[in-house]
Write an enzyme that holds these catalytic residues in place. Sequence first.
Site, PDB file in Angstrom:
ATOM      1  N   GLY A 239      25.025 -51.194  67.873  1.00 29.28           N
ATOM      2  CA  GLY A 239      25.886 -50.745  66.787  1.00 29.28           C
ATOM      3  C   GLY A 239      25.225 -50.008  65.654  1.00 29.28           C
ATOM      4  N   GLU A 274      21.346 -54.862  71.871  1.00 28.29           N
ATOM      5  CA  GLU A 274      21.908 -53.924  72.857  1.00 28.29           C
ATOM      6  C   GLU A 274      22.112 -52.536  72.251  1.00 28.29           C
ATOM      7  OE1 GLU A 274      25.629 -55.881  73.645  1.00 28.29           O
ATOM      8  OE2 GLU A 274      24.697 -57.500  74.796  1.00 28.29           O
ATOM      9  N   PRO A 275      21.074 -51.920  71.714  1.00 30.09           N
ATOM     10  CA  PRO A 275      21.287 -50.598  71.115  1.00 30.09           C
ATOM     11  C   PRO A 275      21.513 -49.525  72.182  1.00 30.09           C
ATOM     12  CG  PRO A 275      18.942 -51.077  71.179  1.00 30.09           C
ATOM     13  CD  PRO A 275      19.639 -52.306  71.703  1.00 30.09           C
ATOM     14  N   ARG A 277      23.339 -45.956  71.122  1.00 31.48           N
ATOM     15  CA  ARG A 277      23.300 -44.705  70.359  1.00 31.48           C
ATOM     16  C   ARG A 277      21.954 -44.499  69.664  1.00 31.48           C
ATOM     17  NH1 ARG A 277      28.153 -42.627  68.328  1.00 31.48           N
ATOM     18  NH2 ARG A 277      29.032 -44.718  68.529  1.00 31.48           N
ATOM     19  N   TYR A 317      37.191 -38.813  68.414  1.00 33.37           N
ATOM     20  CA  TYR A 317      36.814 -39.552  67.189  1.00 33.37           C
ATOM     21  C   TYR A 317      36.619 -38.620  65.994  1.00 33.37           C
ATOM     22  CZ  TYR A 317      34.999 -42.517  71.032  1.00 33.37           C
ATOM     23  OH  TYR A 317      34.817 -43.232  72.190  1.00 33.37           O
ATOM     24  N   CYS A 345      42.437 -25.919  78.190  1.00 32.80           N
ATOM     25  CA  CYS A 345      43.763 -25.509  77.715  1.00 32.80           C
ATOM     26  C   CYS A 345      44.452 -26.561  76.879  1.00 32.80           C
ATOM     27  CB  CYS A 345      44.610 -25.102  78.903  1.00 32.80           C
ATOM     28  SG  CYS A 345      43.918 -23.628  79.632  1.00 32.80           S
ATOM     29  N   TYR A 374      26.778 -41.140  74.695  1.00 35.38           N
ATOM     30  CA  TYR A 374      28.235 -40.962  74.822  1.00 35.38           C
ATOM     31  C   TYR A 374      28.605 -39.490  74.986  1.00 35.38           C
ATOM     32  CZ  TYR A 374      27.787 -45.702  73.056  1.00 35.38           C
ATOM     33  OH  TYR A 374      27.396 -47.005  72.893  1.00 35.38           O
TER      34      TYR A 374
HETATM   35  N1  LLP Z   1      26.949 -53.775  73.262  1.00 29.83           N
HETATM   36  C1  LLP Z   1      28.280 -53.785  73.464  1.00 29.83           C
HETATM   37  C2  LLP Z   1      28.916 -55.037  73.900  1.00 29.83           C
HETATM   38  C3  LLP Z   1      29.040 -52.642  73.220  1.00 29.83           C
HETATM   39  O1  LLP Z   1      30.355 -52.671  73.394  1.00 29.83           O
HETATM   40  C4  LLP Z   1      28.403 -51.446  72.805  1.00 29.83           C
HETATM   41  C5  LLP Z   1      29.162 -50.215  72.564  1.00 29.83           C
HETATM   42  C6  LLP Z   1      27.003 -51.474  72.631  1.00 29.83           C
HETATM   43  C7  LLP Z   1      26.319 -52.652  72.869  1.00 29.83           C
HETATM   44  C8  LLP Z   1      26.225 -50.252  72.195  1.00 29.83           C
HETATM   45  O2  LLP Z   1      26.578 -49.860  70.921  1.00 29.83           O
HETATM   46  P1  LLP Z   1      25.721 -48.718  70.155  1.00 29.83           P
HETATM   47  O3  LLP Z   1      24.370 -49.294  69.841  1.00 29.83           O
HETATM   48  O4  LLP Z   1      25.615 -47.562  71.065  1.00 29.83           O
HETATM   49  O5  LLP Z   1      26.518 -48.443  68.953  1.00 29.83           O
HETATM   50  N2  LLP Z   1      32.147 -43.875  72.848  1.00 29.83           N
HETATM   51  C9  LLP Z   1      31.904 -44.206  71.466  1.00 29.83           C
HETATM   52  C10 LLP Z   1      31.047 -45.441  71.301  1.00 29.83           C
HETATM   53  C11 LLP Z   1      31.608 -46.670  71.979  1.00 29.83           C
HETATM   54  C12 LLP Z   1      30.727 -47.878  71.856  1.00 29.83           C
HETATM   55  C13 LLP Z   1      31.240 -48.988  72.679  1.00 29.83           C
HETATM   56  N3  LLP Z   1      30.411 -50.144  72.706  1.00 29.83           N
HETATM   57  C14 LLP Z   1      31.306 -43.001  70.756  1.00 29.83           C
HETATM   58  O6  LLP Z   1      31.111 -41.965  71.396  1.00 29.83           O
HETATM   59  O7  LLP Z   1      31.060 -43.045  69.550  1.00 29.83           O
END
Ligand code: LLP
Length: 421
Positions: A239, A274-275, A277, A317, A345, A374
């Site tokens: 996150g 769980e990073p 992004r 988004y 289109c 993503y």
């Molecule tokens: N762990 C779990 C349980 C998650 O649901 C997610 C992301 C992550 C880890 C990784 O989160 P991050 O570190 O990447 O923020 N498609 C969207 C993002 C959806 C994220 C869903 N869950 C976008 O393009 O912004």
Amino acid sequence: MNHFEYRDSELFCEGVRLSAIATAVGTPAYVYSSATLEHHYAVFKQAFAPRDVLVAFAVKANANIAVLATLARKGAGADTVSQGEIERALKAGVPPERIIFSGVGKTESELAFAVKARVYQINVESVAELDALSRIAGSLGEAPSIAIRVNPDVGAGGHEKISTGKGDAKFGVSPEQALQLYARAHIDPHLTAKGLAVHIGSQIRDLAPLEAAFGVMRGLVERLRGDGITIERLDLGGGLGVPYFNEPDPPSPALYAGMAARVLDGLDIQLAFEPGRMIAANAGVLLARVIRIQERRGRPILVLDAGMNDLIRPAIYDAYHDIRPVQEPPPGARHEPVDVVGPICETGDTFTRNRALPPLQAGDLVAFSSAGAYGATMASTYNARALAPEVLVRGDQFEIVRRRWTLDEQLALERLPEWMK
Ligand code: LLP
């Protein structure tokens, strides 16, 4: 820090000209930097030192096996949400003991697959899932390690569609229910209760909600231990936000890790994160070419050969992605407002409106920044377009790590029914 920089008036990825990649593989194409992936992983991991935390890269952010293997070789684990993602992680060389399996909709066959693969941990999101997993594990003669996913009722994240931690979101169980479920799993002979998990959202730019959620988790660990129930692990999710270059930078991994250390101070527990992004976003660009400029009253429209099927984040988004010309604009070049669109289109296929960009012409190359997370994973074949190829750079080398589909390959999956023959 990332490795996409101008040199000799051209945008490079590490030691490779993006223009050379465009010539070799065509456009649109995703290009990833190994050095940036490795750097981001190392920065995140070291932010927690001397504590040894499991950094399980969220495969949903970038599932290419060459990207996963790059991270796995540095010691990363994988956070997965489907059998397909587990299989990708395994194929990339992530050992099962570093794989976390999360998600609200794991099917029974996916649960059985994860149990047989002996993954590090299955994050259970509901009572019904706990019952199903116990039954499946019992029939397989296994006792998988599990964590209960807590919904701490703290919302966060860059957009409402990516906030997961509010009480009414579909993810996890309430803190009270988590205590009951954990206690139940603890005495279940078919399960090995190891920990609690939380993930409240994505592109989080403020540490306060994360701190609140981690505080809830600490409280739950203390209550379980107070009741004499052992708990060894906390999975604190992903996150952490990244710079998209249109607003101030989000907190650094060091500040994030410092906050976690403060909240969990004195708690003897193994941590996993769980990073997604944070590791991959700024390690990749989407390379595209200007097809033509549509002049009109007001401001021109730049039509690219990449569309919302290749990079859907702006469409769903309203996400901002920096757009950089591959040929470096001359010093003092005038920036004029333009709209940037793709060939699909529908009006939603608009990457940005009224963005001030330096002069561009038909045939010029541009790179969308922050597209390593993503991007390719959310691409589709809408409008019968091929999935863009993916290229991995290391130093002055590059290789195609997913080639472009041919139309024949797409059509090979389809057939006319008997009654039409
Ligand atoms: N762990 C779990 C349980 C998650 O649901 C997610 C992301 C992550 C880890 C990784 O989160 P991050 O570190 O990447 O923020 N498609 C969207 C993002 C959806 C994220 C869903 N869950 C976008 O393009 O912004």
